[in-house]
Design an enzyme around this catalytic site. Structure first.
Site, mmCIF file in Angstrom:
data_model
loop_
_atom_site.group_PDB
_atom_site.id
_atom_site.type_symbol
_atom_site.label_atom_id
_atom_site.label_comp_id
_atom_site.label_asym_id
_atom_site.label_seq_id
_atom_site.Cartn_x
_atom_site.Cartn_y
_atom_site.Cartn_z
ATOM 1 N N HIS A 61 9.233 -11.042 66.138
ATOM 2 C CA HIS A 61 10.517 -10.731 65.503
ATOM 3 C C HIS A 61 11.404 -10.061 66.548
ATOM 4 O O HIS A 61 10.915 -9.505 67.539
ATOM 5 C CB HIS A 61 10.313 -9.786 64.320
ATOM 6 C CG HIS A 61 9.682 -10.450 63.136
ATOM 7 N ND1 HIS A 61 9.653 -9.855 61.891
ATOM 8 C CD2 HIS A 61 9.048 -11.639 63.003
ATOM 9 C CE1 HIS A 61 9.033 -10.655 61.038
ATOM 10 N NE2 HIS A 61 8.648 -11.742 61.692
ATOM 11 N N GLU A 63 12.970 -7.268 66.618
ATOM 12 C CA GLU A 63 12.647 -5.857 66.861
ATOM 13 C C GLU A 63 11.422 -5.726 67.761
ATOM 14 O O GLU A 63 11.395 -4.888 68.672
ATOM 15 C CB GLU A 63 12.362 -5.128 65.537
ATOM 16 C CG GLU A 63 13.499 -5.144 64.549
ATOM 17 C CD GLU A 63 13.403 -6.257 63.519
ATOM 18 O OE1 GLU A 63 13.741 -6.012 62.350
ATOM 19 O OE2 GLU A 63 12.981 -7.392 63.878
ATOM 20 N N CYS A 94 7.733 -4.751 61.358
ATOM 21 C CA CYS A 94 8.592 -4.124 62.356
ATOM 22 C C CYS A 94 8.770 -2.631 62.074
ATOM 23 O O CYS A 94 8.835 -1.824 63.006
ATOM 24 C CB CYS A 94 9.933 -4.837 62.405
ATOM 25 S SG CYS A 94 9.769 -6.543 63.013
#
Length: 160
Positions: A61, A63, A94
């Site tokens: 992801h 992040e 995350c």
């Protein structure tokens, strides 16, 4: 010892625009357009966009990618005094990383009603069992961030 975080909200839109540019990079690769930058001492030390499809990595992801890059850049797995700017409200995976990395502040754009855990599906960061507190601010350039995602998914539906 690191100085306490001084919040300069005038910079929030600037850094969110940087995250939006990264989201566009991901979209160009067919990834869900989410971008993130991690800022420490007023400088971007980590950048990332969603890339789980192209990297065959479900944890990739925006992040995660930005925090991993920042940790490498500063040669530390902890990122005290840092701010993470991300175009979409973080998910549970995350959020856990944000706490473990000791990110001090998260600024996100659009809410994620299905899986966001800063506000939408729970308030993860305010749980008493956590050993680190994260300041959360949502809604920075929310319309722009949401529009990027909406356009991406609309185009995908039209392709079918």
């Amino acid at each position: 010892m690191r100085q306490p975080l001084i919040i300069d909200r005038s910079q929030d839109q600037h850094f969110m625009r940087e995250a939006l540019a990264l989201a566009a990079e991901g979209a160009a690769l067919g990834e869900v357009p989410v971008g993130a930058v991690l800022v420490q001492d007023g400088q971007i030390v980590g950048r990332g966009f969603n890339c789980p499809i192209s990297t065959h990595d479900p944890s990739a992801h925006a992040e995660m990618v930005a925090i991993r890059a920042a940790a490498q850049a500063v040669d530390n797995y902890r990122l005290p005094g840092s701010t993470l700017y991300v175009t979409l409200e973080p998910c549970s995976m995350c959020a856990g990383l944000i706490v473990h990395a000791r990110v001090q502040r998260v600024v996100y754009g659009a809410t994620e009603p299905k899986a966001g855990v800063a506000l939408s599906r729970g308030q993860f960061f305010s749980q008493e069992f956590l050993n680190h507190r994260v300041l959360i601010e949502g809604g920075v350039l929310a319309e722009e961030c949401g529009a990027v995602l909406s356009a991406f998914f609309k185009a995908r539906r039209e392709q079918r």
